[in-house]
Motif scaffolding. Sequence first.
Motif, PDB file in Angstrom:
ATOM      1  N   SER A 151       0.803  -1.235   0.000  1.00  0.00           N
ATOM      2  CA  SER A 151       0.000   0.000   0.000  1.00  0.00           C
ATOM      3  C   SER A 151       0.835   1.285   0.000  1.00  0.00           C
ATOM      4  O   SER A 151       0.415   2.267  -0.611  1.00  0.00           O
ATOM      5  CB  SER A 151      -1.008   0.002   1.146  1.00  0.00           C
ATOM      6  OG  SER A 151      -0.370  -0.033   2.396  1.00  0.00           O
ATOM      7  N   PRO A 152       2.017   1.321   0.623  1.00  0.00           N
ATOM      8  CA  PRO A 152       2.801   2.563   0.531  1.00  0.00           C
ATOM      9  C   PRO A 152       3.219   2.940  -0.894  1.00  0.00           C
ATOM     10  O   PRO A 152       3.444   4.106  -1.174  1.00  0.00           O
ATOM     11  CB  PRO A 152       4.031   2.284   1.407  1.00  0.00           C
ATOM     12  CG  PRO A 152       3.588   1.226   2.365  1.00  0.00           C
ATOM     13  CD  PRO A 152       2.630   0.377   1.577  1.00  0.00           C
ATOM     14  N   ILE A 153       3.313   1.944  -1.787  1.00  0.00           N
ATOM     15  CA  ILE A 153       3.717   2.279  -3.156  1.00  0.00           C
ATOM     16  C   ILE A 153       2.567   2.142  -4.171  1.00  0.00           C
ATOM     17  O   ILE A 153       2.795   2.255  -5.377  1.00  0.00           O
ATOM     18  CB  ILE A 153       4.947   1.454  -3.609  1.00  0.00           C
ATOM     19  CG1 ILE A 153       4.641  -0.039  -3.630  1.00  0.00           C
ATOM     20  CG2 ILE A 153       6.149   1.770  -2.750  1.00  0.00           C
ATOM     21  CD1 ILE A 153       5.700  -0.855  -4.349  1.00  0.00           C
ATOM     22  N   TRP A 154       1.337   1.925  -3.702  1.00  0.00           N
ATOM     23  CA  TRP A 154       0.194   1.906  -4.625  1.00  0.00           C
ATOM     24  C   TRP A 154       0.159   3.144  -5.521  1.00  0.00           C
ATOM     25  O   TRP A 154      -0.124   3.030  -6.707  1.00  0.00           O
ATOM     26  CB  TRP A 154      -1.120   1.801  -3.864  1.00  0.00           C
ATOM     27  CG  TRP A 154      -1.434   0.475  -3.256  1.00  0.00           C
ATOM     28  CD1 TRP A 154      -0.748  -0.697  -3.378  1.00  0.00           C
ATOM     29  CD2 TRP A 154      -2.545   0.192  -2.405  1.00  0.00           C
ATOM     30  NE1 TRP A 154      -1.363  -1.690  -2.646  1.00  0.00           N
ATOM     31  CE2 TRP A 154      -2.466  -1.167  -2.047  1.00  0.00           C
ATOM     32  CE3 TRP A 154      -3.584   0.954  -1.905  1.00  0.00           C
ATOM     33  CZ2 TRP A 154      -3.410  -1.777  -1.231  1.00  0.00           C
ATOM     34  CZ3 TRP A 154      -4.528   0.349  -1.092  1.00  0.00           C
ATOM     35  CH2 TRP A 154      -4.435  -1.011  -0.753  1.00  0.00           C
ATOM     36  N   PRO A 155       0.439   4.342  -4.974  1.00  0.00           N
ATOM     37  CA  PRO A 155       0.325   5.540  -5.818  1.00  0.00           C
ATOM     38  C   PRO A 155       1.179   5.517  -7.085  1.00  0.00           C
ATOM     39  O   PRO A 155       0.833   6.179  -8.072  1.00  0.00           O
ATOM     40  CB  PRO A 155       0.762   6.678  -4.878  1.00  0.00           C
ATOM     41  CG  PRO A 155       0.397   6.181  -3.522  1.00  0.00           C
ATOM     42  CD  PRO A 155       0.691   4.702  -3.567  1.00  0.00           C
ATOM     43  N   SER A 156       2.238   4.753  -7.097  1.00  0.00           N
ATOM     44  CA  SER A 156       3.063   4.697  -8.304  1.00  0.00           C
ATOM     45  C   SER A 156       2.351   3.989  -9.466  1.00  0.00           C
ATOM     46  O   SER A 156       2.793   4.089 -10.612  1.00  0.00           O
ATOM     47  CB  SER A 156       4.406   4.026  -8.009  1.00  0.00           C
ATOM     48  OG  SER A 156       4.215   2.695  -7.592  1.00  0.00           O
ATOM     49  N   TYR A 157       1.246   3.308  -9.188  1.00  0.00           N
ATOM     50  CA  TYR A 157       0.475   2.624 -10.223  1.00  0.00           C
ATOM     51  C   TYR A 157      -0.779   3.406 -10.634  1.00  0.00           C
ATOM     52  O   TYR A 157      -1.460   3.012 -11.572  1.00  0.00           O
ATOM     53  CB  TYR A 157       0.040   1.236  -9.727  1.00  0.00           C
ATOM     54  CG  TYR A 157       1.198   0.279  -9.548  1.00  0.00           C
ATOM     55  CD1 TYR A 157       1.617  -0.548 -10.585  1.00  0.00           C
ATOM     56  CD2 TYR A 157       1.872   0.209  -8.332  1.00  0.00           C
ATOM     57  CE1 TYR A 157       2.678  -1.420 -10.415  1.00  0.00           C
ATOM     58  CE2 TYR A 157       2.934  -0.661  -8.160  1.00  0.00           C
ATOM     59  CZ  TYR A 157       3.330  -1.476  -9.208  1.00  0.00           C
ATOM     60  OH  TYR A 157       4.377  -2.332  -9.044  1.00  0.00           O
TER      61      TYR A 157
END
Length: 197
Positions: free
Chosen positions: A90-96
Amino acid sequence: MLANCCRWVKNPLCPCGQTEMSRIDTCLLLGATGVGKTLLLKRLQRFSVHGLDELGAPPPTLPTVGTNLIDINLKRRKKVTLRELGGCMSPIWPSYYSDASSIIFMVDASNTRQISSSCIQLLSVLAAEPLQGVSVLLIFNKRDIPCIMSLIEMKSLFRLEDIFASATQSITTLELSASSGQGLQEVFNWLESVTVK
């Protein structure tokens, strides 16, 4: 670099000469660890090929570390790519987010301890700038497990009326049992309705 220009989407201005336009929409499948995202992915894949009558027993799954990616053929020669992102990511979801044309957000309706964190994750997803205006399907999964909260109670805990009033996205809610297959047809219909022709 130009050799790869038509690898994913055919471009009428491409020097390779391909002129047919083909857009492949990407739907992100998000939610906390253990909500049933991988099972839903596998069930939708089988459902798209065999239908509800030949769904079979639920396949075994493991928690996703990373991503799972499948393509589903819809009616009228439409196609959508489902990308499941593991809950631990979830911490890197925004990159998608920039590649997403729609979102499916899953909640485990049988896990009351996870409700507040799921609500916070949902609010974070809805507030993301790249996702303003995308269609969102909010799924309350594991409806087949006895002694779970009703949909009315879930909506109340999530304060869905407030979320609907302030969100820029079109949000649809659905109850599902990925294990039994109850609600799969509705998920499939939603994907067809939000996928570009």
